[in-house]
Design a protein around this motif. Structure first.
Motif, mmCIF file in Angstrom:
data_model
loop_
_atom_site.group_PDB
_atom_site.id
_atom_site.type_symbol
_atom_site.label_atom_id
_atom_site.label_comp_id
_atom_site.label_asym_id
_atom_site.label_seq_id
_atom_site.Cartn_x
_atom_site.Cartn_y
_atom_site.Cartn_z
ATOM 1 N N GLU A 159 0.831 -1.207 0.000
ATOM 2 C CA GLU A 159 0.000 0.000 0.000
ATOM 3 C C GLU A 159 0.863 1.254 0.000
ATOM 4 O O GLU A 159 0.602 2.207 -0.744
ATOM 5 C CB GLU A 159 -0.921 0.009 1.217
ATOM 6 C CG GLU A 159 -2.134 -0.876 1.091
ATOM 7 C CD GLU A 159 -3.091 -0.680 2.243
ATOM 8 O OE1 GLU A 159 -2.669 -0.161 3.291
ATOM 9 O OE2 GLU A 159 -4.268 -1.050 2.085
ATOM 10 N N ARG A 160 1.876 1.258 0.845
ATOM 11 C CA ARG A 160 2.720 2.459 0.930
ATOM 12 C C ARG A 160 3.496 2.688 -0.368
ATOM 13 O O ARG A 160 3.651 3.830 -0.811
ATOM 14 C CB ARG A 160 3.679 2.339 2.107
ATOM 15 C CG ARG A 160 3.003 2.434 3.466
ATOM 16 C CD ARG A 160 4.009 2.339 4.604
ATOM 17 N NE ARG A 160 3.355 2.323 5.889
ATOM 18 C CZ ARG A 160 2.901 3.394 6.524
ATOM 19 N NH1 ARG A 160 3.054 4.593 5.972
ATOM 20 N NH2 ARG A 160 2.306 3.305 7.693
ATOM 21 N N MET A 161 3.977 1.626 -0.984
ATOM 22 C CA MET A 161 4.723 1.786 -2.227
ATOM 23 C C MET A 161 3.840 2.354 -3.324
ATOM 24 O O MET A 161 4.258 3.234 -4.087
ATOM 25 C CB MET A 161 5.313 0.448 -2.664
ATOM 26 C CG MET A 161 6.439 -0.054 -1.777
ATOM 27 S SD MET A 161 7.098 -1.646 -2.324
ATOM 28 C CE MET A 161 7.887 -1.181 -3.864
ATOM 29 N N VAL A 162 2.600 1.873 -3.414
ATOM 30 C CA VAL A 162 1.709 2.315 -4.485
ATOM 31 C C VAL A 162 1.136 3.695 -4.191
ATOM 32 O O VAL A 162 1.121 4.572 -5.055
ATOM 33 C CB VAL A 162 0.580 1.288 -4.681
ATOM 34 C CG1 VAL A 162 -0.496 1.841 -5.605
ATOM 35 C CG2 VAL A 162 1.139 -0.011 -5.257
ATOM 36 N N ARG A 163 0.664 3.886 -2.952
ATOM 37 C CA ARG A 163 -0.065 5.126 -2.641
ATOM 38 C C ARG A 163 0.841 6.338 -2.484
ATOM 39 O O ARG A 163 0.412 7.466 -2.685
ATOM 40 C CB ARG A 163 -0.902 4.931 -1.381
ATOM 41 C CG ARG A 163 -2.022 3.921 -1.552
ATOM 42 C CD ARG A 163 -2.954 3.893 -0.345
ATOM 43 N NE ARG A 163 -3.937 2.843 -0.451
ATOM 44 C CZ ARG A 163 -5.040 2.897 -1.184
ATOM 45 N NH1 ARG A 163 -5.295 3.999 -1.873
ATOM 46 N NH2 ARG A 163 -5.881 1.895 -1.229
ATOM 47 N N GLY B 141 3.194 0.396 -9.431
ATOM 48 C CA GLY B 141 1.979 -0.393 -9.286
ATOM 49 C C GLY B 141 0.764 0.500 -9.187
ATOM 50 O O GLY B 141 0.867 1.729 -9.252
ATOM 51 N N HIS B 142 -0.393 -0.102 -9.031
ATOM 52 C CA HIS B 142 -1.631 0.654 -8.996
ATOM 53 C C HIS B 142 -2.611 0.002 -8.030
ATOM 54 O O HIS B 142 -2.426 -1.138 -7.598
ATOM 55 C CB HIS B 142 -2.248 0.736 -10.393
ATOM 56 C CG HIS B 142 -2.610 -0.608 -10.961
ATOM 57 N ND1 HIS B 142 -1.697 -1.416 -11.599
ATOM 58 C CD2 HIS B 142 -3.780 -1.297 -10.984
ATOM 59 C CE1 HIS B 142 -2.273 -2.539 -11.982
ATOM 60 N NE2 HIS B 142 -3.539 -2.505 -11.623
ATOM 61 N N ASN B 143 -3.644 0.750 -7.697
ATOM 62 C CA ASN B 143 -4.659 0.245 -6.782
ATOM 63 C C ASN B 143 -5.781 -0.441 -7.547
ATOM 64 O O ASN B 143 -6.119 -0.055 -8.666
ATOM 65 C CB ASN B 143 -5.247 1.388 -5.945
ATOM 66 C CG ASN B 143 -4.315 1.791 -4.827
ATOM 67 O OD1 ASN B 143 -3.847 0.950 -4.065
ATOM 68 N ND2 ASN B 143 -4.037 3.075 -4.726
ATOM 69 N N THR B 144 -6.365 -1.444 -6.922
ATOM 70 C CA THR B 144 -7.561 -2.108 -7.414
ATOM 71 C C THR B 144 -8.542 -2.184 -6.256
ATOM 72 O O THR B 144 -8.156 -1.955 -5.099
ATOM 73 C CB THR B 144 -7.246 -3.538 -7.911
ATOM 74 O OG1 THR B 144 -6.962 -4.375 -6.772
ATOM 75 C CG2 THR B 144 -6.056 -3.546 -8.858
ATOM 76 N N PRO B 145 -9.813 -2.493 -6.513
ATOM 77 C CA PRO B 145 -10.763 -2.645 -5.398
ATOM 78 C C PRO B 145 -10.314 -3.675 -4.367
ATOM 79 O O PRO B 145 -10.647 -3.567 -3.190
ATOM 80 C CB PRO B 145 -12.055 -3.087 -6.108
ATOM 81 C CG PRO B 145 -11.939 -2.501 -7.482
ATOM 82 C CD PRO B 145 -10.484 -2.588 -7.823
ATOM 83 N N ALA B 146 -9.546 -4.669 -4.815
ATOM 84 C CA ALA B 146 -9.086 -5.699 -3.882
ATOM 85 C C ALA B 146 -7.814 -5.298 -3.153
ATOM 86 O O ALA B 146 -7.459 -5.898 -2.153
ATOM 87 C CB ALA B 146 -8.849 -7.012 -4.628
ATOM 88 N N GLY B 147 -7.134 -4.268 -3.638
ATOM 89 C CA GLY B 147 -5.888 -3.853 -3.011
ATOM 90 C C GLY B 147 -4.859 -3.472 -4.053
ATOM 91 O O GLY B 147 -5.115 -3.510 -5.255
ATOM 92 N N PRO B 148 -3.657 -3.087 -3.604
ATOM 93 C CA PRO B 148 -2.623 -2.658 -4.546
ATOM 94 C C PRO B 148 -2.033 -3.830 -5.315
ATOM 95 O O PRO B 148 -1.869 -4.926 -4.785
ATOM 96 C CB PRO B 148 -1.569 -2.011 -3.632
ATOM 97 C CG PRO B 148 -1.767 -2.670 -2.319
ATOM 98 C CD PRO B 148 -3.229 -2.959 -2.208
ATOM 99 N N VAL B 149 -1.710 -3.603 -6.589
ATOM 100 C CA VAL B 149 -1.046 -4.587 -7.446
ATOM 101 C C VAL B 149 0.298 -4.004 -7.861
ATOM 102 O O VAL B 149 0.356 -2.932 -8.471
ATOM 103 C CB VAL B 149 -1.895 -4.923 -8.689
ATOM 104 C CG1 VAL B 149 -1.124 -5.828 -9.626
ATOM 105 C CG2 VAL B 149 -3.212 -5.572 -8.284
ATOM 106 N N LEU B 150 1.371 -4.702 -7.522
ATOM 107 C CA LEU B 150 2.701 -4.214 -7.844
ATOM 108 C C LEU B 150 3.028 -4.457 -9.313
ATOM 109 O O LEU B 150 2.537 -5.394 -9.930
ATOM 110 C CB LEU B 150 3.739 -4.901 -6.959
ATOM 111 C CG LEU B 150 3.592 -4.671 -5.455
ATOM 112 C CD1 LEU B 150 4.695 -5.399 -4.704
ATOM 113 C CD2 LEU B 150 3.624 -3.184 -5.123
ATOM 114 N N ASN B 151 3.894 -3.594 -9.845
ATOM 115 C CA ASN B 151 4.366 -3.740 -11.222
ATOM 116 C C ASN B 151 5.013 -5.111 -11.414
ATOM 117 O O ASN B 151 5.788 -5.565 -10.578
ATOM 118 C CB ASN B 151 5.367 -2.624 -11.520
ATOM 119 C CG ASN B 151 6.043 -2.792 -12.853
ATOM 120 O OD1 ASN B 151 7.065 -3.463 -12.946
ATOM 121 N ND2 ASN B 151 5.485 -2.187 -13.876
#
Length: 577
Positions: free
Chosen positions: A453-457, A466-476
């Motif tokens: 979360e911290r890396m994406v947000r 990476g980016h956020n999805t409804p289920a949570g962050p997805v890393l590159n």
């Protein structure tokens, strides 16, 4: 009576949902209905791109955001205006003063504080002499609105927000209603100087009166039937997500989000508001966090200086956090109430006294000194007691806060230089903490969630980090592959992978997924994510075959070298929780 039952009869929505409604209203207000075809096409294109449907013209109803103090009602209007300004390429201007020269492409926000207003002249302006058009023989009176109304008329799009409207007198409320509805009233006109249309979105905010201990005037039926009223509530998750995204420096949220996640009942406590005491809400949490960040910054500066001195051969001791605990308790009690202040002291005592300095040392050096390792062992133990378990979560919470920006920046740099050595070193430090130091794998799910979360947000680089999805962050995916490759070189990680699987005969995909990918990427269901090629990840990593049984002599030798000999227990799920 629970907080959830205290609803005066309005539909309850989150601040994020309110922002969605206001975004559409502002886009419709910006549209000129053909007066400026090029501008209209731009609005329609942005609408289609964001909403997925063609632009739809409709009447705009003023929004009355009601709710407890500190729930983000006013902020929702400002955030919606900022989003529209960004989407349309406009310049957001809040409460311009009389010296500011408004440009046509400005989106002007004017906030009028209505609490205690009893005179219409304060709202519409003082009277002035006016000669009626068509005659020069008779003089009449007309009001003179404030310069802020002129700023709204000069801009291409505007927001007129009447804040704390429930505390205005019924007379003021009745005067304001036609201004919000139609853009004009006796002596006040919001129509644009450019095309004669009303491009100003009117809005109101108000508290709940007896329900939240505030003093409000009675809402008239005329007002209630001419606006759409929402009960606005913030949630801990939404506040947490906004806060993590807001602070992307090395102090970040100072661990405060973890405090609230451990004490969710302290997020909103309106039961004390009627007594006039400070109490927790979105606004007071945000205000306290600003002060807490300063306290933690001061301590971490002292800690970094001590770590530098140790590297240079000097013997400056790691400072204690004890002197700062009283400050945090006092500030917390003043902003959030005495109960919150006491719990804040206990939380930061547990986190900052030992867990944070050890996590900081690991993040800076990639390993712990012999003395630090012994201290870690004494505090972590076998994670059987409550204090040992709390220490594990405090350590990984601090490590997440320190490592997320380092990993993100190192990976971004590697994409420019092609050199992943710094990123690999940080990944090895994480792997060391997860597989070598942790006596139990239960905190890994929490750690992976927090780290991702911290890396994406905190990094506005969805294509790189990476980016956020409804289920949570997805890393590159490329970054994930590199992390897995580095982690796969840790022998204890291989042991964990085999333990996580039901048997040594599990296929390679299963081993990598449960042993490495889950702990870094947060969720098992990510294997279904369409933008991740897990076959490519698996092919990118070489795993040895199932570990050969070790001799008694080898096991005895290991036990003398490793401070932690608790076996890796099979977790309840693939997170290691």
């Amino acid at each position: 009576m629970s907080d959830k039952t205290k609803n005066p009869g309005f539909p309850e929505i989150s601040t994020e949902r309110l922002i969605e409604y206001l975004w559409k209203d502002l886009m419709i207000r910006a549209h000129t209905s053909g007066a400026d075809p090029e501008w209209d096409r731009h609005i329609e294109d942005v609408w289609k791109a964001k909403q997925g449907t063609p632009y739809f013209e409709r009447k705009v109803i003023p929004t009355y955001a009601r709710g407890f103090p500190g729930m983000g009602k006013t902020t929702a209007f400002l955030v919606a205006a900022k989003e529209v300004a960004d989407d349309l390429g406009m310049n957001l201007v809040e409460n311009p003063d009389a010296h500011y020269k408004v440009q046509k492409n400005d989106l002007v926000v004017v906030l009028m504080e209505m609490a205690g207003e009893v005179s219409n002249s304060n709202f519409k302006g003082p009277p002035r002499k006016h000669t009626l058009a068509g005659t020069d023989k008779e003089d009449f009176t007309k009001t003179m609105p404030s310069h802020s109304i002129g700023a709204l008329k000069m801009s291409r799009l505007g927001v007129l927000l009447l804040d704390d409207f429930a505390n205005a007198t019924p007379s003021i409320q009745n005067t304001a209603l036609p201004v919000l509805q139609m853009g004009r009233s006796v002596g006040m006109d919001l129509t644009s100087y450019h095309d004669g249309l009303n491009h100003v979105l009117g809005g109101l905010t108000g508290n709940l009166g007896a329900l939240d201990g505030t003093h409000t005037a009675t809402t008239s039926s005329a007002l209630a039937t001419r606006v759409r009223s929402f009960m606005v509530r913030d949630t801990l998750k939404k506040w947490h997500d906004r806060t993590i995204a807001k602070y992307n420096d090395r102090i970040a949220d100072a661990g405060y989000c973890d405090f609230l996640q451990q004490n969710p009942e302290l997020f909103h406590r309106p039961d004390t508001s009627k007594a006039g005491l400070p109490y927790p809400n979105s606004r007071t949490h945000s205000d306290f966090l600003e002060m807490a960040r300063e306290v933690v910054f001061s301590y971490e500066y002292e800690m970094e200086e001590a770590i530098k001195s140790q590297k240079s051969g000097r013997s400056m001791p790691i400072p204690t956090f004890e002197p700062h605990l009283q400050t945090l308790e006092e500030l917390g009690s003043a902003s959030l109430g005495v109960e919150s202040g006491r719990k804040l002291r206990a939380f930061y005592s547990a986190r900052m006294t030992h867990a944070a300095p050890l996590a900081k040392e690991l993040a800076e050096n990639g390993e712990l000194s012999k003395d630090s390792l012994e201290l870690l062992q004494s505090k972590w133990g076998n994670e059987q007691s409550a204090d040992e378990k709390d220490f594990g979560y405090a350590f990984f919470g601090s490590l997440s806060r320190y490592m997320a920006p380092k990993l993100a920046e190192a990976w971004k740099s590697s994409k420019e230089t092609g050199d992943t050595s710094t990123f690999d070193a940080h990944t090895r430090a994480i792997s060391h903490a997860m597989y070598d130091l942790a006596p139990d794998k239960r905190p890994l799910g929490y750690f992976s969630t927090s780290l991702a979360e911290r890396m994406v947000r905190t990094t506005d680089a969805p294509d790189i980090i990476g980016h956020n999805t409804p289920a949570g962050p997805v890393l590159n995916q490329d970054m994930l592959v590199q992390m897995v490759r580095v982690m796969s070189t840790n022998d204890n990680a291989h042991i964990a992978a085999n333990e996580f699987s039901s048997s040594a005969g599990e296929n390679k995909n299963k081993l990598i997924h449960t042993g490495f990918i889950d702990p870094i990427s947060l969720m098992a269901q990510m294997s279904d994510a369409p933008d991740l090629d897990f076959d490519a990840i698996v092919e990118g990593v070489d795993l040895p075959s199932a570990a050969e049984p070790k001799t008694a002599a080898a096991n005895e030798q290991e036990s003398t070298n490793d401070l932690f000999q608790e076996p890796v227990k099979r977790p309840n799920n693939s997170f290691g929780v």
